[in-house]
Scaffold this motif. Structure first.
Motif, PDB file in Angstrom:
ATOM      1  N   PRO A   1       0.845  -1.208   0.000  1.00  0.00           N
ATOM      2  CA  PRO A   1       0.000   0.000   0.000  1.00  0.00           C
ATOM      3  C   PRO A   1       0.873   1.248   0.000  1.00  0.00           C
ATOM      4  CG  PRO A   1      -0.519  -1.456   1.852  1.00  0.00           C
ATOM      5  CD  PRO A   1       0.731  -1.975   1.239  1.00  0.00           C
ATOM      6  N   LEU A   2       0.422   2.277  -0.724  1.00  0.00           N
ATOM      7  CA  LEU A   2       1.200   3.507  -0.833  1.00  0.00           C
ATOM      8  C   LEU A   2       0.544   4.695  -0.134  1.00  0.00           C
ATOM      9  CD1 LEU A   2       2.162   3.290  -4.633  1.00  0.00           C
ATOM     10  CD2 LEU A   2       3.577   2.678  -2.663  1.00  0.00           C
ATOM     11  N   VAL A   3      -0.759   4.620   0.034  1.00  0.00           N
ATOM     12  CA  VAL A   3      -1.536   5.806   0.433  1.00  0.00           C
ATOM     13  C   VAL A   3      -2.412   5.476   1.643  1.00  0.00           C
ATOM     14  CG1 VAL A   3      -3.200   7.534  -0.396  1.00  0.00           C
ATOM     15  CG2 VAL A   3      -1.671   6.415  -2.017  1.00  0.00           C
TER      16      VAL A   3
ATOM     17  N   ALA B   1      -6.752  -3.213   1.622  1.00  0.00           N
ATOM     18  CA  ALA B   1      -5.506  -3.796   1.100  1.00  0.00           C
ATOM     19  C   ALA B   1      -4.612  -2.752   0.450  1.00  0.00           C
ATOM     20  CB  ALA B   1      -5.841  -4.886   0.086  1.00  0.00           C
ATOM     21  N   ARG B   2      -5.191  -1.594   0.132  1.00  0.00           N
ATOM     22  CA  ARG B   2      -4.404  -0.551  -0.552  1.00  0.00           C
ATOM     23  C   ARG B   2      -4.038   0.587   0.388  1.00  0.00           C
ATOM     24  NH1 ARG B   2      -8.170   0.556  -5.684  1.00  0.00           N
ATOM     25  NH2 ARG B   2      -6.477   1.940  -6.354  1.00  0.00           N
ATOM     26  N   LEU B   3      -4.313   0.434   1.678  1.00  0.00           N
ATOM     27  CA  LEU B   3      -4.102   1.548   2.620  1.00  0.00           C
ATOM     28  C   LEU B   3      -2.862   1.344   3.496  1.00  0.00           C
ATOM     29  CD1 LEU B   3      -7.785   2.229   3.766  1.00  0.00           C
ATOM     30  CD2 LEU B   3      -6.447   3.425   2.027  1.00  0.00           C
ATOM     31  N   SER B   4      -2.035   2.378   3.556  1.00  0.00           N
ATOM     32  CA  SER B   4      -0.844   2.319   4.400  1.00  0.00           C
ATOM     33  C   SER B   4      -1.135   2.773   5.829  1.00  0.00           C
ATOM     34  CB  SER B   4       0.257   3.205   3.815  1.00  0.00           C
ATOM     35  OG  SER B   4      -0.188   4.547   3.707  1.00  0.00           O
ATOM     36  N   HIS B   5      -2.187   3.602   6.008  1.00  0.00           N
ATOM     37  CA  HIS B   5      -2.507   4.160   7.326  1.00  0.00           C
ATOM     38  C   HIS B   5      -3.863   4.860   7.246  1.00  0.00           C
ATOM     39  CE1 HIS B   5      -0.955   7.648   5.157  1.00  0.00           C
ATOM     40  NE2 HIS B   5      -1.621   8.395   6.014  1.00  0.00           N
ATOM     41  N   LEU B   6      -4.356   5.323   8.369  1.00  0.00           N
ATOM     42  CA  LEU B   6      -5.552   6.168   8.421  1.00  0.00           C
ATOM     43  C   LEU B   6      -5.239   7.430   9.219  1.00  0.00           C
ATOM     44  CD1 LEU B   6      -8.375   3.572   9.261  1.00  0.00           C
ATOM     45  CD2 LEU B   6      -7.782   4.503   7.007  1.00  0.00           C
TER      46      LEU B   6
END
Lengths: 287, 229
Positions: free
Chosen positions: A7-9, A34-39
Motif C-alpha cells: 500500500p502507498l496511500v 488492502a491498498r491503505l498504508s494508514h488512516l
C-alpha cells in the motif's frame, strides 16, 4: 494499481461525518483496506469513540490523529485544555503523530465554523513556533504543523518564509497539504511549484492531497471541498513533493463525504500512479 | 438610535486601540475582525486612506498591503458560512425569521461587538442573546431565547445562565440541568412542538406561560410549557 504489493496511500477521514461516507466509514475502509498504508482521523471527541475507531476501523493500520481547535496561531492560543483532552484521544488511538492546520480556529471563546488562514507575519511566525515548542510538554506524540488552506492571504512575509520561521523556532515536523499550497499560490498569483519549493520541505513527514475546484465566480479562490476530482496542478505538486521531501513517511488522501466509491477509486489510483512512478514507498508504522 | 451610536463609538475606540498598536497581536485581532465585519473594514480602510496619524506605522503598511477585493469576497463567504452554521444550530428561530431576515441578522451580529465579546455559553446562544432584545415580536423573542438555551445548556450544564444570571440546577427528575423563564405567548403548538411559520397564529397567542428547557441524562433536550395560574 489495484492489487499492487505494498500500500502507498492512507485515507484522511472525519469522524463527525462517519455515516455520510459512501457505504459508511467501516465499509469504506474495508473496501480499500488492502491498498491503505494508514488512516488519519479528525473530530474524535471521546475516548470510547477513539477505541472503537482503533479496534473496529483501523484494525492494525497506523493512525495519524488530526487535531482541531488547539490553535497555536489564535490570539490567545493554544487552547491547553483542548490539547489535554485531545491528547488522551491520541493515546487511546496509539497514534503515530498529531497534526493541525496552522490557522485561526476561534471567534472569541467559540470555535469558528471554518478555520481561517493565519496572519503571515514574521513576528507572529516565531511566536507560534514558541507556542508549539511549549506544547511538547503536554503532547504524547510529536505535533506536526500543517500548511493551511488559503482563500485569502495577508501579512508581511510569504508562506515559505512563514513556515520556515515557525518550524525552525518550534523544531517541529510539517504536513504539506499540496491542495493548500495550490490555494495559496492561486490567491497570491504565484507559481505553485515555486511556492512549494520555498517551504522547508526537509521537515515534511506527511503529505495531504484532496479533491477541490477553482471558484467559478472568483477564480483566485480554491474551494478545498475534498469532494471534487483532484486537479492536475495538485497532482503535479504531489509529484514534486515526493521527489523533494527527503523525510516523507506518509501520503494521505483526504476523503470528502460527497465522493462516491468510483470517484474515490479513481482518485486513489491517480495518486498511486504518481507515487509508483517516483518509486516512493511509505515509511509510516505504528509506534 | 442612541444605543447604536454608543455601540459604534465603542467599536471605533476598540478598533482605534488596535490600529494604534505596533504589537503583532493587535494586527492579528484586527485581521480577525476584518474577516467578519464590513463595518470594521470601512473604519480601518477609511482611516488608512486618510493617512490617520494615530495609526501605527507597521499597521498602516500592513493595511495598505491588503487586497480589498479579496478580503470582501472572503468576508462574504465567511458570513454565508456563519449564517448556515447558525441556521443549523437555531432551526426554529431561522425558520420563523425566514432565510432573508436570518441572513441580515447574522450579518448584523458579525458586525457587532458582541460577536467578539462573548456572553453566551455557545456561539449560537451568543447570537440569540444579541437578537432577542432587538426583536419586537414577543413570539420571535421567546423562540430566540429557547433556541439559545437549547444550544447553550449542553455547552455548560453546570454553569450560570446568561439570560438570568442564575445557576441551571437540575430542577426536574432525570434532568442534568434546567432553565425556566416566563413567556407572554403560547410558544409551542397544540401538539407541544416548537413552532414553524405556519404555527404563528397559535404559538403567538398572548398567554402567560412558564417555559422549562431541560437537558436530560442522555443529552436529549426537551421544552415544556405550563400555563400560569
Amino acid at each position: 494499481m489495484k492489487g499492487a504489493s505494498a500500500p502507498l496511500v492512507g485515507f484522511g477521514l472525519d469522524a463527525q461525518h462517519a455515516n455520510r461516507y459512501a457505504s459508511g466509514l467501516v465499509n469504506l475502509v474495508d473496501h480499500f483496506r488492502a491498498r491503505l498504508s494508514h488512516l488519519s482521523i479528525v473530530s474524535l471527541e471521546r475516548a470510547e469513540a477513539a477505541r472503537e475507531f482503533r479496534e473496529g476501523v483501523a484494525r492494525g493500520l497506523p493512525i495519524v490523529h488530526h487535531l482541531s481547535g488547539v490553535a497555536p496561531a489564535d490570539p490567545d492560543g493554544p487552547n491547553i485544555s483542548r490539547l489535554e483532552k485531545l491528547n488522551s484521544i491520541t493515546v487511546t488511538l496509539d497514534a503515530v503523530w498529531c497534526v493541525e492546520d496552522i490557522g485561526l480556529w476561534s471567534i472569541g471563546p467559540y470555535a469558528m465554523p471554518y478555520f481561517a488562514p493565519p496572519l503571515f507575519d514574521k513576528d507572529f511566525a516565531r511566536e507560534i513556533g514558541a507556542r508549539i515548542r511549549a506544547m511538547d510538554s503536554i503532547g504524547a506524540r510529536p505535533f506536526l504543523a500543517e500548511v493551511p488552506s488559503c482563500t485569502f492571504a495577508i501579512g508581511n512575509i510569504d508562506l515559505g518564509n512563514f513556515f520556515r520561521l515557525l518550524t525552525d523556532t518550534a523544531d517541529c515536523g510539517m504536513v504539506l497539504d499540496v491542495s493548500h499550497v495550490f490555494s495559496y499560490a492561486l490567491v497570491t498569483g504565484r507559481d505553485p511549484v515555486e511556492t512549494q519549493s520555498s517551504l522547508p520541505l526537509e521537515r515534511v513527514r506527511e503529505v495531504h492531497v484532496a479533491g477541490g475546484r477553482i471558484d467559478a465566480v472568483h477564480p483566485f479562490r480554491y474551494v478545498d471541498s475534498h469532494s471534487d476530482d483532484i486537479l492536475p496542478e495538485v497532482l503535479g505538486l504531489l509529484e514534486h513533493a515526493v521527489r523533494h521531501c527527503a523525510h516523507l513517511e506518509a501520503v494521505t488522501y483526504e476523503i470528502g463525504v460527497g465522493l462516491k466509491i468510483g470517484a474515490i477509486e479513481q482518485g486513489l489510483t491517480r495518486i498511486e500512479h504518481v507515487l509508483a512512478n517516483a518509486r516512493w514507498v511509505p515509511k509510516i508504522s505504528a509506534p | 438610535m442612541q444605543e447604536r451610536a454608543e455601540a459604534m463609538s465603542a467599536r471605533g475606540s476598540h478598533v482605534g486601540a488596535l490600529l494604534a498598536s505596533e504589537a503583532p497581536s493587535a494586527r492579528l485581532r484586527l485581521y480577525q475582525r476584518l474577516l467578519y465585519s464590513s463595518a470594521v473594514a470601512d473604519v480601518v480602510f477609511d482611516r488608512a486612506r486618510a493617512g490617520d496619524p494615530d495609526l501605527a506605522a507597521s499597521t498602516l503598511a500592513w493595511i495598505r498591503s491588503v487586497n480589498e477585493e479579496h478580503l470582501s469576497v472572503e468576508r462574504a463567504a465567511r458570513v454565508r458560512n456563519l449564517s448556515f452554521h447558525l441556521q443549523r444550530a437555531c432551526p426554529t428561530l431561522a425558520g420563523m425569521l425566514g432565510a432573508e431576515q436570518h441572513r441580515e441578522w447574522v450579518a448584523s451580529f458579525a458586525d457587532s461587538d458582541q460577536f467578539w465579546f462573548a456572553v453566551g455559553r455557545s456561539l449560537p446562544e451568543n447570537y440569540c442573546l444579541f437578537l432577542a432584545p432587538r426583536l419586537e415580536d414577543p413570539l420571535l423573542c421567546a423562540v430566540a431565547r429557547v433556541d439559545g438555551i437549547l444550544s447553550g445548556l449542553p455547552a455548560a450544564p453546570d454553569g450560570v445562565s446568561p439570560w438570568t444570571g442564575e445557576r441551571t440546577l437540575p430542577a426536574m427528575k432525570g434532568a442534568v440541568a434546567t432553565e425556566v423563564f416566563s413567556s407572554p405567548v403560547r410558544l409551542l403548538t397544540a401538539e407541544g412542538a416548537l413552532p414553524n411559520p405556519g404555527d404563528r397564529r397559535v404559538a403567538g397567542e398572548s398567554i402567560d406561560r412558564t417555559i422549562v428547557v431541560a437537558l436530560l441524562n442522555n443529552q436529549t433536550r426537551v421544552v415544556l410549557a405550563m400555563d400560569e395560574v
